[in-house]
Every structure is written in structure tokens, then in C-alpha cells.
Design an enzyme around this catalytic site. Structure first.
Site, PDB file in Angstrom:
ATOM      1  N   ASP A  24      -6.860  -6.268   4.353  1.00 40.06           N
ATOM      2  CA  ASP A  24      -6.210  -4.953   4.365  1.00 40.06           C
ATOM      3  C   ASP A  24      -6.245  -4.367   5.767  1.00 40.06           C
ATOM      4  O   ASP A  24      -7.316  -4.090   6.304  1.00 40.06           O
ATOM      5  CB  ASP A  24      -6.955  -4.024   3.390  1.00 40.06           C
ATOM      6  N   GLY A  25      -5.037  -4.175   6.325  1.00 41.19           N
ATOM      7  CA  GLY A  25      -4.917  -3.487   7.600  1.00 41.19           C
ATOM      8  C   GLY A  25      -4.151  -4.306   8.628  1.00 41.19           C
ATOM      9  O   GLY A  25      -4.577  -5.392   8.992  1.00 41.19           O
ATOM     10  N   GLY A  26      -2.997  -3.798   9.030  1.00 40.70           N
ATOM     11  CA  GLY A  26      -2.234  -4.447  10.092  1.00 40.70           C
ATOM     12  C   GLY A  26      -1.557  -5.743   9.682  1.00 40.70           C
ATOM     13  O   GLY A  26      -1.176  -6.548  10.532  1.00 40.70           O
ATOM     14  N   MET A  64     -11.634  -5.603   5.493  1.00 40.04           N
ATOM     15  CA  MET A  64     -10.819  -4.658   6.264  1.00 40.04           C
ATOM     16  C   MET A  64     -10.519  -5.238   7.635  1.00 40.04           C
ATOM     17  O   MET A  64     -11.438  -5.627   8.368  1.00 40.04           O
ATOM     18  CB  MET A  64     -11.556  -3.320   6.441  1.00 40.04           C
ATOM     19  N   GLY A  84       1.027  -2.043   4.107  1.00 39.36           N
ATOM     20  CA  GLY A  84       1.560  -0.696   3.945  1.00 39.36           C
ATOM     21  C   GLY A  84       2.818  -0.490   4.762  1.00 39.36           C
ATOM     22  O   GLY A  84       3.934  -0.545   4.238  1.00 39.36           O
ATOM     23  N   SER A  85       2.636  -0.294   6.060  1.00 40.12           N
ATOM     24  CA  SER A  85       3.793   0.011   6.902  1.00 40.12           C
ATOM     25  C   SER A  85       4.790  -1.143   6.956  1.00 40.12           C
ATOM     26  O   SER A  85       5.994  -0.919   7.067  1.00 40.12           O
ATOM     27  CB  SER A  85       3.328   0.414   8.306  1.00 40.12           C
ATOM     28  N   GLY A 117      -8.918   4.284   7.051  1.00 40.43           N
ATOM     29  CA  GLY A 117      -8.567   5.693   7.252  1.00 40.43           C
ATOM     30  C   GLY A 117      -7.083   5.950   7.434  1.00 40.43           C
ATOM     31  O   GLY A 117      -6.567   6.954   6.960  1.00 40.43           O
ATOM     32  N   PHE A 118      -6.417   5.011   8.092  1.00 42.46           N
ATOM     33  CA  PHE A 118      -5.011   5.270   8.412  1.00 42.46           C
ATOM     34  C   PHE A 118      -4.189   3.980   8.343  1.00 42.46           C
ATOM     35  O   PHE A 118      -4.696   2.898   8.659  1.00 42.46           O
ATOM     36  CB  PHE A 118      -4.882   5.876   9.818  1.00 42.46           C
ATOM     37  N   GLY A 119      -2.929   4.124   7.955  1.00 38.18           N
ATOM     38  CA  GLY A 119      -2.000   3.008   7.993  1.00 38.18           C
ATOM     39  C   GLY A 119      -1.451   2.831   9.404  1.00 38.18           C
ATOM     40  O   GLY A 119      -1.682   3.657  10.284  1.00 38.18           O
ATOM     41  N   GLY A 120      -0.753   1.734   9.601  1.00 34.24           N
ATOM     42  CA  GLY A 120      -0.046   1.527  10.861  1.00 34.24           C
ATOM     43  C   GLY A 120      -0.891   1.128  12.047  1.00 34.24           C
ATOM     44  O   GLY A 120      -0.426   1.194  13.191  1.00 34.24           O
ATOM     45  N   MET A 173      -8.889   8.291  -0.384  1.00 38.79           N
ATOM     46  CA  MET A 173      -9.735   8.714   0.747  1.00 38.79           C
ATOM     47  C   MET A 173     -10.217  10.137   0.505  1.00 38.79           C
ATOM     48  O   MET A 173      -9.448  10.988   0.053  1.00 38.79           O
ATOM     49  CB  MET A 173      -8.937   8.669   2.050  1.00 38.79           C
ATOM     50  N   MET A 222     -12.048   4.622  -0.538  1.00 41.64           N
ATOM     51  CA  MET A 222     -12.735   4.882   0.741  1.00 41.64           C
ATOM     52  C   MET A 222     -13.403   6.243   0.603  1.00 41.64           C
ATOM     53  O   MET A 222     -12.940   7.257   1.142  1.00 41.64           O
ATOM     54  CB  MET A 222     -11.717   4.845   1.885  1.00 41.64           C
ATOM     55  N   HIS A 273      -8.350   1.188  -3.904  1.00 44.19           N
ATOM     56  CA  HIS A 273      -9.258   0.985  -2.773  1.00 44.19           C
ATOM     57  C   HIS A 273      -9.905   2.328  -2.464  1.00 44.19           C
ATOM     58  O   HIS A 273      -9.270   3.208  -1.880  1.00 44.19           O
ATOM     59  CB  HIS A 273      -8.438   0.449  -1.586  1.00 44.19           C
ATOM     60  N   ASP A 296      -4.714   3.714  -1.890  1.00 48.97           N
ATOM     61  CA  ASP A 296      -5.809   4.100  -0.997  1.00 48.97           C
ATOM     62  C   ASP A 296      -6.310   5.495  -1.330  1.00 48.97           C
ATOM     63  O   ASP A 296      -5.620   6.489  -1.111  1.00 48.97           O
ATOM     64  CB  ASP A 296      -5.321   4.059   0.454  1.00 48.97           C
ATOM     65  N   SER A 307       0.842  -1.202   0.000  1.00 54.69           N
ATOM     66  CA  SER A 307       0.000   0.000   0.000  1.00 54.69           C
ATOM     67  C   SER A 307       0.868   1.239   0.000  1.00 54.69           C
ATOM     68  O   SER A 307       1.651   1.474   0.931  1.00 54.69           O
ATOM     69  CB  SER A 307      -0.898   0.016   1.234  1.00 54.69           C
ATOM     70  N   HIS A 334      -1.320  -1.333  -4.173  1.00 52.79           N
ATOM     71  CA  HIS A 334      -2.572  -0.923  -3.537  1.00 52.79           C
ATOM     72  C   HIS A 334      -2.576   0.599  -3.353  1.00 52.79           C
ATOM     73  O   HIS A 334      -1.652   1.161  -2.758  1.00 52.79           O
ATOM     74  CB  HIS A 334      -2.681  -1.641  -2.190  1.00 52.79           C
TER      75      HIS A 334
HETATM   76  C1  DX5 Z   1      -6.248   1.824   5.637  1.00 54.20           C
HETATM   77  C2  DX5 Z   1      -5.827   1.440   4.248  1.00 54.20           C
HETATM   78  C3  DX5 Z   1      -4.754   0.431   4.191  1.00 54.20           C
HETATM   79  C4  DX5 Z   1      -3.444   0.880   4.799  1.00 54.20           C
HETATM   80  C5  DX5 Z   1      -2.844  -0.336   5.423  1.00 54.20           C
HETATM   81  O1  DX5 Z   1      -7.471   2.480   5.597  1.00 54.20           O
HETATM   82  O2  DX5 Z   1      -6.936   0.920   3.533  1.00 54.20           O
HETATM   83  O3  DX5 Z   1      -4.544  -0.006   2.852  1.00 54.20           O
HETATM   84  O4  DX5 Z   1      -2.522   1.378   3.887  1.00 54.20           O
HETATM   85  O5  DX5 Z   1      -1.708   0.042   6.113  1.00 54.20           O
HETATM   86  P1  DX5 Z   1      -1.019  -0.954   7.148  1.00 54.20           P
HETATM   87  O6  DX5 Z   1      -0.555  -2.140   6.343  1.00 54.20           O
HETATM   88  O7  DX5 Z   1       0.096  -0.159   7.700  1.00 54.20           O
HETATM   89  O8  DX5 Z   1      -2.055  -1.336   8.157  1.00 54.20           O
HETATM   90 ZN    ZN Z   2      -6.493  -0.023   1.571  1.00 56.20          ZN
END
Ligand code: DX5
Ligand code: ZN
Length: 227
Positions: free
Chosen positions: A174-176, A136, A196-197, A141-144, A36, A67, A65, A34, A9, A32
Site C-alpha cells: 500500500d502506497g505509491g 506500507m 489510490g491515485s 497518512g496521505f495518498g499520492g 484515519m 490507521m 485499513h 483508509d 483505495s 480499500h
Molecule cells: C496512505 C493510504 C493508502 C493511500 C494510497 O496512508 O494507506 O491506501 O490511499 O494512495 P496512493 O496509491 O495514491 O499512494
Molecule cells: Zn491504505
């Protein structure tokens, strides 16, 4: 058997160097993206002009993706631009089938995404209109953020339907997702892992992709690294 798909991501990448950041994960299956809108989620990232530029800068298929509110209006242009897969949120529209059909008619795969608290049962009947289901595993909304393991029940339920031949669908999460969580997701039957992270926070993003892929293949009953 299929290969595990890793979709880095770019939310965690350097937005001023997106072409380089894509090149750093050149053997990833999908990239990927994102999108938003600061309405559907409390964050604002990028939109169609950046996706159009990214399409010229990389050969990796783009996994957009969205959002965003009103995907019926905003999603098809991503498909028309050349995105490979265009995913929107079930919570954002009253007519997901119409949006999916428009995306497919514009030449892309269509994806449906559900937030962690959204059940999948109300959508089972319409999943044949989709190519991917994006589960999800954090609040969008946010990475990490930290992985929410409860959502894996949804991945398992869809995996069973796919394995039974009742659906043809990629299960994406997707996420974490990181080295500690990817195995549980793979065991649950996920095909495609967004990270992502865990990728762009690593010293070597390309190596991070390869390691995640190996871990997923090791833990999954239905994915392999073999040719
Ligand atoms: C969050 C995004 C994810 C995000 C995942 O809303 O949809 O795609 O980038 O980031 P990580 O892998 O750090 O959770
Ligand atoms: Zn995403």
C-alpha cells in the site's frame, strides 16, 4: 496460481459519490478503505458510519485499513459491520494477537500493517494469527506519495515463508503503487496491490484496475491471469 488482487483505495475517490466510485471499479478484488483518526496519522478521513453505508452500496469486499490508535477498541466493530478484511497497525497496540482474534471472532479476516520503518522480524511468530500482512510503501497518512522500494525486502521475506508452507497469508502492499512500480512489487511476491491515485486519478478507473492487474501478472512469478 492465484490472480493478482487489485484493491483501489477510495482515499483518492470523490467522497461525495462513494457508491458511484465503487461501481467504477466493479471488478476489483477488494475496495480499500483508509480509516484515519488524526492521532495515529496526521490526517482524518472516515469511520464506521461511512463504512456501514458503503457496505450497503457495493458488493465489492471491503478492505478496511485502520490507521488509528487503540485498535483493540475500534477495530472489531468494522468486522461486526461486515468488512471482509480489517487491518490495523502493529505500531498502534501492545497486543496485536488479541486484536486479531477479536476481528476473526467477529467474522472478518485480520490484517497486520507495518509502516516503512517498522521491521517485520518481531512479528514473525504472531503472523499465524493473521490473514493478511499489509506492507506500507509510503508513510501512512496521505495518498499520492512516492513508492519506497526498500520495503520490498519485507514482502520477499514473507513470500519465502508462505512459499515454504510456514505461513498462510496474503501479502498486500500500500502506497505509491502505479504502472511504474507495480512490477517490482509483483516480482517481490506481493499478492494484493492497493492503488489510490493510480486508479481514481485515471480517466477510466476500471480500465486502470485492469491494466495494473495485467502488469502485476506479467511481472510476478506466482500470479497469473489464466483461469
Ligand atoms: C496512505 C493510504 C493508502 C493511500 C494510497 O496512508 O494507506 O491506501 O490511499 O494512495 P496512493 O496509491 O495514491 O499512494
Ligand atoms: Zn491504505
Amino acid at each position: 496460481m492465484a490472480h493478482p488482487m487489485i484493491a483501489p483505495s477510495i482515499l483518492s475517490a470523490d467522497f461525495a459519490r462513494l457508491a458511484d466510485e465503487a461501481a467504477a471499479v466493479a471488478d476489483a478484488h477488494w475496495l480499500h478503505v483508509d480509516v484515519m483518526d488524526a492521532h495515529f496519522v496526521p490526517n482524518l478521513t472516515l469511520g464506521l458510519p461511512v463504512v456501514q453505508s458503503l457496505l450497503k452500496a457495493t458488493d465489492i469486499p471491503l478492505d478496511c485499513h485502520l490507521m488509528i490508535e487503540d485498535p483493540g477498541r475500534w477495530a472489531p466493530p468494522y468486522a461486526e459491520a461486515g468488512a471482509h478484511n480489517v487491518t490495523f497497525h502493529a505500531e498502534a497496540t501492545d497486543n496485536p494477537v488479541a486484536v486479531a482474534r477479536d476481528i476473526r471472532a467477529a467474522g472478518a479476516r485480520a490484517g497486520l500493517s507495518v509502516k516503512p520503518g517498522t521491521p517485520i522480524e518481531p512479528y514473525l511468530e504472531i503472523l499465524k494469527e493473521f490473514d493478511t500482512l499489509l506492507v506500507m510503501s509510503v508513510e501512512p497518512g496521505f495518498g499520492g506519495q512516492s513508492f519506497i522500494p526498500d520495503v520490498l525486502d519485507k514482502a520477499r521475506a514473507i513470500r519465502r515463508l508462505v512459499d515454504a508452507g510456514e505461513l498462510t497469508l496474503l501479502v498486500e502492499i500500500d502506497g505509491g503503487i502505479n504502472a511504474d512500480t507495480i512490477e517490482a512489487a509483483a516480482e517481490a511476491g506481493v499478492d494484493c496491490f492497493v492503488a489510490g491515485s493510480a486508479v481514481y486519478g485515471a480517466d477510466d478507473p476500471g480500465e486502470a484496475v485492469r491494466k495494473l492487474r495485467e502488469r502485476a501478472a506479467h511481472a510476478s512469478p506466482h500470479l497469473t491471469l489464466a483461469p
